[in-house]
Design an enzyme around this catalytic site. Sequence first.
Site, short mmCIF file in Angstrom:
data_model
loop_
_atom_site.label_atom_id
_atom_site.label_comp_id
_atom_site.label_asym_id
_atom_site.label_seq_id
_atom_site.Cartn_x
_atom_site.Cartn_y
_atom_site.Cartn_z
N LYS A 128 23.21 7.91 19.92
CA LYS A 128 22.39 8.53 20.30
C LYS A 128 21.00 7.72 18.78
O LYS A 128 21.80 6.87 17.89
CB LYS A 128 22.22 10.21 19.48
P1 NAD Z 1 11.93 17.06 26.81
O1 NAD Z 1 11.10 16.31 25.46
O2 NAD Z 1 11.86 16.94 28.09
O3 NAD Z 1 11.72 18.77 26.56
C1 NAD Z 1 12.00 19.63 26.11
C2 NAD Z 1 11.24 20.87 25.92
O4 NAD Z 1 11.93 21.86 24.55
C3 NAD Z 1 9.61 20.80 25.74
O5 NAD Z 1 9.18 21.01 26.62
C4 NAD Z 1 8.93 21.33 23.91
O6 NAD Z 1 7.97 21.92 24.58
C5 NAD Z 1 10.62 22.24 24.04
N1 NAD Z 1 10.47 22.87 22.91
C6 NAD Z 1 10.45 22.00 22.15
N2 NAD Z 1 10.63 22.42 20.23
C7 NAD Z 1 10.81 23.74 20.91
C8 NAD Z 1 10.83 25.04 20.13
N3 NAD Z 1 10.58 24.95 18.40
N4 NAD Z 1 10.94 26.45 20.82
C9 NAD Z 1 10.56 25.85 22.42
N5 NAD Z 1 10.49 25.43 23.25
C10 NAD Z 1 10.43 24.12 22.56
O7 NAD Z 1 13.82 17.43 26.82
P2 NAD Z 1 14.69 17.34 27.45
O8 NAD Z 1 15.25 15.83 27.79
O9 NAD Z 1 14.27 18.55 28.35
O10 NAD Z 1 16.14 18.37 26.31
C11 NAD Z 1 15.97 18.93 25.82
C12 NAD Z 1 17.43 19.15 25.62
O11 NAD Z 1 18.71 18.89 26.53
C13 NAD Z 1 17.50 18.40 23.98
O12 NAD Z 1 18.25 19.51 23.77
C14 NAD Z 1 18.61 17.39 24.78
O13 NAD Z 1 19.69 16.69 23.63
C15 NAD Z 1 19.35 18.07 25.57
N6 NAD Z 1 19.76 17.41 26.66
C16 NAD Z 1 18.21 16.65 27.98
C17 NAD Z 1 19.66 16.41 28.58
C18 NAD Z 1 18.72 14.87 29.51
O14 NAD Z 1 18.90 14.07 30.34
N7 NAD Z 1 17.43 14.48 29.09
C19 NAD Z 1 20.84 15.47 29.30
C20 NAD Z 1 21.51 16.41 27.94
C21 NAD Z 1 21.34 16.57 27.24
#
Ligand code: NAD
Length: 440
Positions: A128
Amino acid sequence: MASVAAEDLAPIIPAVSSRVSSGVYSGPVFDMARQQFDHVADHLQIPEEERQRIFMPKRAIAVSCPIHRDDGSVAVFNGYRVQHHLTLGPTKGGTRFSPSVDVGEVGALAIWMSWKCALVGLPYGGGKGGITVDPYSLSRRELEALSRRYMQEMIPFVGPQIDVMAPDMGTDETIMAWFMDTYSMYHGSTVTEIVTGKPVDCGGTLGRREATGRGVAYLIGRAMEIVGIDPTQSTAIIQGFGNVGAVTAIELLRRGVRVIGVSDHTAAYFDPRGLDVEALTAFVRDNRVLRRFSSETLIDAEEMLTRPCDVLVPAAMERAINANNAGQLQCRILAEGANGPTTPEADLILALRRDEIFLIPDILCNAGGVIVSYFEWVQDLQRFFWDEPEILDKLYRTLERALQRVLSRAALDGLSHRDAAMALGVETVRQAKATRGLFP
Ligand code: NAD
């Protein structure tokens, strides 16, 4: 159920031992990864002397990334990459652009990636990385400069057989294309297999952008079958409306689920009659965030999590479900789209509520992303691309296998779903390390 204060749980949660050195890693998220690991290591009866070797990351890289701001000034951002282990293949994992990023947070996320890849049977260790930056504060030109500078600094430490990056919070397909282009220009030829989550026209795979959310929705569908919920009569609340949250919302809607609550870091909306998910998605496409979508359905973001619903999906940041709200949750299924959304304190409360709340733990729930990233890497290495139905079929079969393994192990050992998933992941890594020896 009444809320349980964190202090009340302190005596029964294993403290992070001061005898065990965490080296450069610190902070609440890293401590959480350690507590979860120690809990499962106790169950697996892993001797103390073996634990440090399985748990501690192999490498941490810290870099400074200077860029020219649009006003001509120079700003320097801190970047990190943690590679947990190389025992099963290259490390694999996302790159996060967020103000909270530090080496402890990235280290924990790398470790969780290892258990996840092992659980679903991918030939990877966990990795990561990230930059301590608010990506919303940068112009597009600044974002490109920073992304390219970060990859430039990482070139000596990554490679298609060493460490393969992907998107995470605050990063997207375009940033992956910039990473790939920067690495490729250094290399002298196009190396698509250096990152996954790229746009399809730059060597990406069909279905990667939607993969995590589709996987979350598939597993929610399976959980509904198990607990006996009709999707067309059900409701969902989703925290986070980025890649994972928004795609999950769309996929749940497609299955007939009413999405009654969504939030991001700027606003939260709730409507028991169901929100217009398509309008929300279009709004975020144009405005990047949910703020000012509607004034009628606004709700306090914390309060939204404890409203009654069939499915609650934390899909934003770590530690959203904690000792303060775990006792108040009114969902039947808790589907962890985010990594590490539930603290060990909350886990103890959820363990008491096991018959009420069906947990789909993060390392299973959001594994769709890394599964299709693996498919992308394989296709790039072979220069041979698959069609979308083939990708979806392989994705759902891989998730189904992992779900069955978790459910059987939980039943066999009387474990929570999280502990069962972790036990399966940790065991695989432990076994490979025992077979190979001390080097990787
Ligand atoms: P992203 O940046 O596309 O979206 C993140 C979202 O979370 C945004 O809408 C942001 O405004 C919101 N957010 C941030 N802080 C917040 C808070 N305090 N309260 C409410 N909403 C909040 O990110 P993503 O890729 O969707 O990732 C989200 C989660 O999923 C993370 O934990 C990431 O590690 C995990 N994840 C992502 C992937 C992937 O393929 N993108 C895969 C596995 C896990």
